[in-house]
Design an enzyme around this catalytic site. Structure first.
Site, PDB file in Angstrom:
ATOM      1  N   GLU A  76       0.814  -1.205   0.000  1.00 28.92           N
ATOM      2  CA  GLU A  76       0.000   0.000   0.000  1.00 28.92           C
ATOM      3  C   GLU A  76       0.860   1.273   0.000  1.00 28.92           C
ATOM      4  OE1 GLU A  76      -3.331   0.214   0.282  1.00 28.92           O
ATOM      5  OE2 GLU A  76      -3.793   2.118   1.254  1.00 28.92           O
ATOM      6  N   ASP A  77       1.886   1.281   0.816  1.00 24.11           N
ATOM      7  CA  ASP A  77       2.594   2.543   1.069  1.00 24.11           C
ATOM      8  C   ASP A  77       4.010   2.619   0.513  1.00 24.11           C
ATOM      9  OD1 ASP A  77       0.383   3.404   2.409  1.00 24.11           O
ATOM     10  OD2 ASP A  77       1.106   2.818   4.386  1.00 24.11           O
TER      11      ASP A  77
END
Ligand code: MN
Length: 725
Positions: A76-77
């Site tokens: 996700e990051d």
């Protein structure tokens, strides 16, 4: 700050043979890709995955789960790809992290009570592995613990979402401590002033309270020990949120909330020891009537077992007491995760065994439930995925059967939206109406007022609602078409007389006649009957002139034309003509069916029907040249009724060498296929060839094909064909 080594040490306590290398790889990689990132608190980002992993160790999870927890925010990051994760930590870890990333993309907008349950289910549906959900809950808990660094409005939003979505999930999974901490943190965020106030009041009398707890524990322990029951007693202040809930629901102040302290007895023994302990407690202090709950005999839907009672304590105060065995206590604290036993040795079969063990456990719980849907329904989505959860553009969750299409979605929104569905977008992209939608998709439907339900939609819709509406709409459209044709027929017939149809309609004369001819019918029913050939326009016109007989049964008078008399004869002898013809006309029963003499279709042939003027429906083979000459407006859907097998006569022509014995061989081939020959005709030409024409009774196109092949194999046969027209 929790260190990686602490995590490993704690894991080694419950799983000495763990795959240390996997954990190390996950940790080193996570540290590398999150390097330089910070949490809102200003701490290094890595703190977060470490804390989340720590919570999963509290739940005694396996190393795959803990490794996935360490990596849970990398897809996700950071720039990490799924392939990288898979190469590094294997398919299982990559699958779990990917699942978490998908869930993270769901936005829980506009959560209302009705919607919350759907959101929870969507989350479950998307958590194809229960470990995904457990990591998600741990992630949420750590985020709630560090909520103070967020802005006021985001803080409230996250807290509300926690209350609506995650607290009930933790409750369902039976992980009590996690549920209570989430609930408490959410309460403190949403009602900061009430929480502060309560806390101040409660700390005011802390010393007193602790002395009181000591005293009660002493009494209980000695009473039980005298009776030979070993027990561990704990007294604890209840969570602020549950104290608050009690104040709210009973509309009382804190002074009036007596049972802010709960005592828990963990008995070293079996169920019977629990009941024995209960007896001793009730013998010591007077029980409050109707406060006793037997969750051992009657476990809660999430599997929780315990005895609960409230008694009047040593100072006349109410005291809540819970009694359970060591095993029940473990279940209550860890819920589903307590059954996720650490697996020694390699993955593979063991894992399947464990899954089934776990599933069996769920099913056992299920058997004790008052409402069997409540628990298993929610978890089964992981295991038996038969539903899909998608969003409307407004963020509402719609629940559809698996393999649903945009048409199913449109009908789920509203039947009119379904009827006029002309196109669809999934996640912003145009898709075909047959597109299969999957969990988490956002679906948007385009409608057009000129769009009508199409019969081929029935080939791919999966929801009952869509299916029923499409069928119903098609019936309405076809009925309208039949009525228009019927009206047209009558109007033409009337032109021979001096009367006008519209005058008959407005005078009500036609409705009166219709009521006589068709039980409970009106003029629309009359028109339909005309177009399907159940009534003849000529007869109706006569009756309007008062010439005909007035009862429907004798509508075919002796003076009627031959054709009509035959029609009447046919109708009387075959009350349900459709079953005689082997054809079903879509959505309509009792329709007179004839076959086009031009093409003589057989069951199994692709067929179309045409509404004829007053003579019912004529059925043609789809490829018949007549089909192209007929008015497309009269076309109607027909299909073979597979229940009725009605042999039909067809003609077959074989061209053979004119030799003795060929005819015998052909008839032999026909009768060994079980077919009856209705007639034979043979002609010869000068070139020494014979034309052998047969009339055969055949039940379906497939049998005919087989026979034609058999005939063509006969020695001396040059060609063989079915003759149409
Ligand atoms: Mn996270």
């Amino acid at each position: 700050m929790l260190r990686f080594n602490d995590i490993v040490d704690r894991m080694l306590e419950y799983s000495p043979g763990l795959d240390l290398e996997l954990l190390q790889k996950a940790y080193v990689y996570s540290a590398k890709v999150h390097e330089g990132q910070e949490r809102l608190s200003g701490e290094p980002y890595l703190v977060h995955p470490l804390e989340v992993a720590g919570l999963l160790v509290d739940l005694r999870m396996d190393e795959v789960t803990v490794a996935a927890a360490l990596l849970h925010d990398t897809l996700e990051d950071t720039l990490t790809t799924r392939e990288e994760l898979e190469r590094l930590c294997g398919e299982e870890v990559a699958f779990i992290v990917e699942g978490l990333t998908k869930i993270a993309k769901i936005e829980f907008t506009s959560v209302r009570e009705r919607q919350a349950e759907n959101f929870r289910k969507m989350l479950l549906a998307m958590s194809k592995d229960i470990r995904i959900l457990l990591i998600k809950l741990a992630d949420r808990l750590h985020n709630m613990r560090t909520l103070q660094f967020m802005k006021e409005d985001s803080r409230r939003r996250v807290a509300q979402e926690t209350l609506d979505i995650y607290v009930p999930l933790a409750h369902r999974l039976g992980i009590r401590w996690l549920m209570q901490e989430l609930e408490d943190l959410a309460f403190r965020t949403l009602h900061p002033h009430i929480a502060e106030d309560l806390e101040r009041q409660l700390t005011g009398n802390r010393a007193e309270r602790e002395a009181y707890i000591e005293e009660v524990i002493g009494i209980i322990s000695s009473k039980l020990l005298q009776a030979g029951i070993h027990v561990e007693v704990k007294g604890r202040l209840k969570e602020l949120s549950s104290i608050h809930k009690k104040m709210e629901s009973q509309d009382i102040t804190l002074d009036q909330v007596y049972d802010v302290i709960a005592f828990r007895l963990v008995v070293d023994g079996n169920d019977a020891a629990c009941y024995a302990a209960l007896g001793l407690i009730h013998g010591t202090w007077r029980p409050v009537p109707s406060r006793f709950k037997d969750y051992i005999g009657n476990p809660k839907p999430n599997g929780y077992r315990s005895l609960h009672t409230t008694v009047i304590g040593p100072y006349g105060e109410r005291m809540e007491v819970q009694i359970r065995t060591v095993e029940m206590n473990l279940d209550a604290e860890y819920g589903i995760s307590a059954h996720w036993k650490y697996k020694a040795g390699a993955a593979g079969e063991h894992q399947d065994d464990e899954r089934f063990l776990w599933l069996r456990q769920l099913l056992e719980w299920q058997q004790h439930l008052a409402d069997p849907h409540e628990f298993l329904d929610a978890v089964k989505l992981d295991l038996f995925p038969d539903e899909v959860f998608v969003f409307t553009p407004q963020g509402e969750v719609i629940n559809l059967p698996r393999r649903a299409t945009p048409i199913d979605f449109a009908y789920a929104i509203h039947s009119e939206v379904g009827d006029q569905c002309a196109g669809a977008k999934v996640n912003g992209k145009m898709v075909s109406l047959r597109h299969l939608i999957v969990d988490g998709d956002t679906v948007e439907v385009m409608t057009h007022p000129n769009q009508f339900p199409r019969k081929d939609w029935l080939d791919f819709v999966v929801s009952g609602k869509a299916r029923n509406h499409i069928r119903q709409s098609i019936r309405v459209v076809e009925r309208q078409r039949a009525q228009e044709l019927g009206r047209d027929l009558l109007s033409r017939e009337l032109k021979k007389t001096a009367r006008s149809l519209s005058a008959l309609e407005s005078s009500g004369e036609l409705d009166d006649l219709a009521a006589k001819e068709i039980r409970g019918g009106d003029r629309d029913a009359l028109y339909a009957a005309l177009s399907y050939g159940r009534l003849s326009a000529a007869t109706i016109v006569k009756k309007l002139h008062g010439e005909g007989e007035s009862t429907a049964s004798s509508q075919i008078s002796k003076g009627a034309p031959v054709q009509e008399r035959l029609l009447g004869f046919f109708k009387r002898s075959t009350p349900d003509p459709s079953s005689q013809s082997g054809i079903r006309v879509s959505g309509l029963s009792d329709v007179l069916v004839r076959f086009g003499g031009c093409c003589d279709p057989l069951p199994g042939d692709d067929v179309v029907g045409f509404v004829t003027r007053g003579r019912g429906v004529t059925v043609h083979a789809r490829g018949c040249r007549h089909v192209f000459e007929l008015d497309p407006a009269r076309k109607i859907d027909v299909e073979w009724d597979s229940r009725d097998v009605v042999p039909r006569k067809v003609r077959v022509r074989a061209t053979t060498r004119d030799r003795p014995g060929v005819l015998a061989k052909i008839t032999n081939a026909i009768s060994s296929a079980g077919l009856n020959i209705a007639g034979v005709k043979v002609t010869t030409d000068e070139q020494g060839r014979a034309q052998q024409s047969f009339e055969l009774w055949v039940e379906n196109a497939k049998t005919l094909d087989t026979v034609l092949k058999e005939i063509s194999r006969v020695k001396g046969v040059l060609s063989v064909d079915r003759v149409r027209g």
